[in-house]
Design a protein around this motif. Structure first.
Motif, PDB file in Angstrom:
ATOM      1  N   GLN A  37       0.837  -1.205   0.000  1.00 45.00           N
ATOM      2  CA  GLN A  37       0.000   0.000   0.000  1.00 45.00           C
ATOM      3  C   GLN A  37       0.867   1.249   0.000  1.00 45.00           C
ATOM      4  OE1 GLN A  37      -2.638  -0.305   3.376  1.00 45.00           O
ATOM      5  NE2 GLN A  37      -3.866  -1.925   2.428  1.00 45.00           N
ATOM      6  N   ALA A  38       1.953   1.233   0.758  1.00 40.20           N
ATOM      7  CA  ALA A  38       2.858   2.387   0.790  1.00 40.20           C
ATOM      8  C   ALA A  38       3.532   2.579  -0.567  1.00 40.20           C
ATOM      9  CB  ALA A  38       3.901   2.203   1.890  1.00 40.20           C
ATOM     10  N   ASP A  39       3.884   1.483  -1.244  1.00 35.63           N
ATOM     11  CA  ASP A  39       4.457   1.577  -2.594  1.00 35.63           C
ATOM     12  C   ASP A  39       3.503   2.304  -3.530  1.00 35.63           C
ATOM     13  OD1 ASP A  39       6.609   0.077  -1.672  1.00 35.63           O
ATOM     14  OD2 ASP A  39       5.951  -1.783  -2.648  1.00 35.63           O
ATOM     15  N   ALA A  40       2.213   1.961  -3.447  1.00 35.66           N
ATOM     16  CA  ALA A  40       1.209   2.597  -4.308  1.00 35.66           C
ATOM     17  C   ALA A  40       1.101   4.090  -4.004  1.00 35.66           C
ATOM     18  CB  ALA A  40      -0.142   1.907  -4.128  1.00 35.66           C
ATOM     19  N   LEU A  41       1.179   4.464  -2.731  1.00 39.61           N
ATOM     20  CA  LEU A  41       1.121   5.882  -2.372  1.00 39.61           C
ATOM     21  C   LEU A  41       2.349   6.630  -2.902  1.00 39.61           C
ATOM     22  CD1 LEU A  41      -0.209   5.621   1.290  1.00 39.61           C
ATOM     23  CD2 LEU A  41      -1.429   6.558  -0.686  1.00 39.61           C
ATOM     24  N   LEU A  42       3.522   5.998  -2.820  1.00 40.42           N
ATOM     25  CA  LEU A  42       4.743   6.635  -3.333  1.00 40.42           C
ATOM     26  C   LEU A  42       4.682   6.842  -4.837  1.00 40.42           C
ATOM     27  CD1 LEU A  42       7.761   4.982  -1.454  1.00 40.42           C
ATOM     28  CD2 LEU A  42       6.701   7.205  -1.055  1.00 40.42           C
ATOM     29  N   ALA A  43       4.003   5.945  -5.522  1.00 39.44           N
ATOM     30  CA  ALA A  43       3.888   6.065  -6.984  1.00 39.44           C
ATOM     31  C   ALA A  43       3.085   7.299  -7.380  1.00 39.44           C
ATOM     32  CB  ALA A  43       3.251   4.806  -7.562  1.00 39.44           C
ATOM     33  N   LYS A  44       2.202   7.755  -6.497  1.00 37.54           N
ATOM     34  CA  LYS A  44       1.369   8.922  -6.790  1.00 37.54           C
ATOM     35  C   LYS A  44       2.081  10.225  -6.463  1.00 37.54           C
ATOM     36  CE  LYS A  44      -2.931   6.475  -5.911  1.00 37.54           C
ATOM     37  NZ  LYS A  44      -4.080   6.334  -5.019  1.00 37.54           N
ATOM     38  N   ALA A  45       2.739  10.287  -5.314  1.00 40.33           N
ATOM     39  CA  ALA A  45       3.433  11.508  -4.885  1.00 40.33           C
ATOM     40  C   ALA A  45       4.336  11.174  -3.705  1.00 40.33           C
ATOM     41  CB  ALA A  45       2.432  12.584  -4.474  1.00 40.33           C
ATOM     42  N   LEU A  46       5.497  11.813  -3.668  1.00 40.89           N
ATOM     43  CA  LEU A  46       6.407  11.584  -2.555  1.00 40.89           C
ATOM     44  C   LEU A  46       5.964  12.406  -1.344  1.00 40.89           C
ATOM     45  CD1 LEU A  46       9.890  11.634  -4.305  1.00 40.89           C
ATOM     46  CD2 LEU A  46       8.635   9.661  -3.455  1.00 40.89           C
ATOM     47  N   PRO A  47       5.941  11.780  -0.160  1.00 38.20           N
ATOM     48  CA  PRO A  47       5.586  12.514   1.046  1.00 38.20           C
ATOM     49  C   PRO A  47       6.749  13.393   1.504  1.00 38.20           C
ATOM     50  CG  PRO A  47       6.145  10.260   1.586  1.00 38.20           C
ATOM     51  CD  PRO A  47       6.187  10.366   0.089  1.00 38.20           C
ATOM     52  N   ASP A  48       6.442  14.322   2.384  1.00 41.34           N
ATOM     53  CA  ASP A  48       7.473  15.192   2.956  1.00 41.34           C
ATOM     54  C   ASP A  48       8.166  14.539   4.141  1.00 41.34           C
ATOM     55  OD1 ASP A  48       7.034  17.719   1.355  1.00 41.34           O
ATOM     56  OD2 ASP A  48       5.015  17.330   2.097  1.00 41.34           O
ATOM     57  N   LEU A  49       7.475  13.611   4.784  1.00 48.24           N
ATOM     58  CA  LEU A  49       8.000  12.904   5.951  1.00 48.24           C
ATOM     59  C   LEU A  49       7.361  11.529   5.991  1.00 48.24           C
ATOM     60  CD1 LEU A  49       8.723  14.173   9.416  1.00 48.24           C
ATOM     61  CD2 LEU A  49       6.960  12.437   9.282  1.00 48.24           C
ATOM     62  N   LEU A  50       8.091  10.546   6.521  1.00 53.21           N
ATOM     63  CA  LEU A  50       7.565   9.189   6.627  1.00 53.21           C
ATOM     64  C   LEU A  50       7.714   8.686   8.049  1.00 53.21           C
ATOM     65  CD1 LEU A  50       9.355   9.450   3.798  1.00 53.21           C
ATOM     66  CD2 LEU A  50       8.204   7.295   3.413  1.00 53.21           C
ATOM     67  N   ILE A  51       6.724   7.898   8.468  1.00 59.88           N
ATOM     68  CA  ILE A  51       6.769   7.197   9.748  1.00 59.88           C
ATOM     69  C   ILE A  51       6.570   5.727   9.392  1.00 59.88           C
ATOM     70  CG2 ILE A  51       5.740   6.923  12.033  1.00 59.88           C
ATOM     71  CD1 ILE A  51       4.559   9.803  11.637  1.00 59.88           C
ATOM     72  N   VAL A  52       7.557   4.896   9.735  1.00 61.62           N
ATOM     73  CA  VAL A  52       7.539   3.501   9.285  1.00 61.62           C
ATOM     74  C   VAL A  52       7.688   2.558  10.476  1.00 61.62           C
ATOM     75  CG1 VAL A  52       8.694   1.797   7.805  1.00 61.62           C
ATOM     76  CG2 VAL A  52       8.575   4.195   7.079  1.00 61.62           C
ATOM     77  N   ASP A  53       6.787   1.598  10.555  1.00 55.31           N
ATOM     78  CA  ASP A  53       6.808   0.569  11.593  1.00 55.31           C
ATOM     79  C   ASP A  53       7.858  -0.487  11.250  1.00 55.31           C
ATOM     80  OD1 ASP A  53       6.063  -1.007  13.775  1.00 55.31           O
ATOM     81  OD2 ASP A  53       4.373  -1.913  12.732  1.00 55.31           O
ATOM     82  N   GLY A  54       8.333  -1.190  12.275  1.00 54.97           N
ATOM     83  CA  GLY A  54       9.362  -2.200  12.083  1.00 54.97           C
ATOM     84  C   GLY A  54       8.869  -3.500  11.482  1.00 54.97           C
ATOM     85  N   LEU A  55       7.751  -4.002  11.962  1.00 57.10           N
ATOM     86  CA  LEU A  55       7.230  -5.278  11.481  1.00 57.10           C
ATOM     87  C   LEU A  55       5.903  -5.061  10.767  1.00 57.10           C
ATOM     88  CD1 LEU A  55       7.941  -7.570  14.562  1.00 57.10           C
ATOM     89  CD2 LEU A  55       9.219  -7.429  12.422  1.00 57.10           C
ATOM     90  N   LEU A  56       5.853  -5.522   9.525  1.00 54.37           N
ATOM     91  CA  LEU A  56       4.661  -5.353   8.688  1.00 54.37           C
ATOM     92  C   LEU A  56       4.256  -6.712   8.136  1.00 54.37           C
ATOM     93  CD1 LEU A  56       6.160  -2.250   6.959  1.00 54.37           C
ATOM     94  CD2 LEU A  56       4.178  -2.198   8.475  1.00 54.37           C
TER      95      LEU A  56
END
Length: 89
Positions: A37-56
């Protein structure tokens, strides 16, 4: 234009709490529960900041960050993770 913050975390409660807080402060909130899902969001537009969990469910946060590091450039990334046995911990 509001700054975009991508939150990649499989915990729906975390996404809801942080999403409400960020939107209340005027940020555009981009929630993702999986790396895909995050890959799909990046394909549309790059965010200014990211918060990423360790285990997905489909990847580890550090692996996802490593795959996208070049395209993200110097954007700040907050790496978050919590490991617990139960709600008391």
């Amino acid at each position: 234009m509001a700054k975009r913050i991508l939150l990649l975390d499989d915990d729906a409660l975390i996404r809801s709490i942080l999403g409400d807080a960020l939107e209340a402060r005027g940020y555009q909130f981009l929630p993702a529960a999986t790396g895909g899902q995050a890959d799909a969001l990046l394909a549309k537009a790059l965010p200014d900041l990211l918060i990423v969990d360790g285990l997905l469910p489909d990847t580890r946060g550090v692996e996802w960050i490593a795959r996208h590091r070049n395209e993200l450039g110097s954007r700040p990334i907050f790496f978050i993770s919590a490991f617990w046995k139960d709600s008391a911990t």
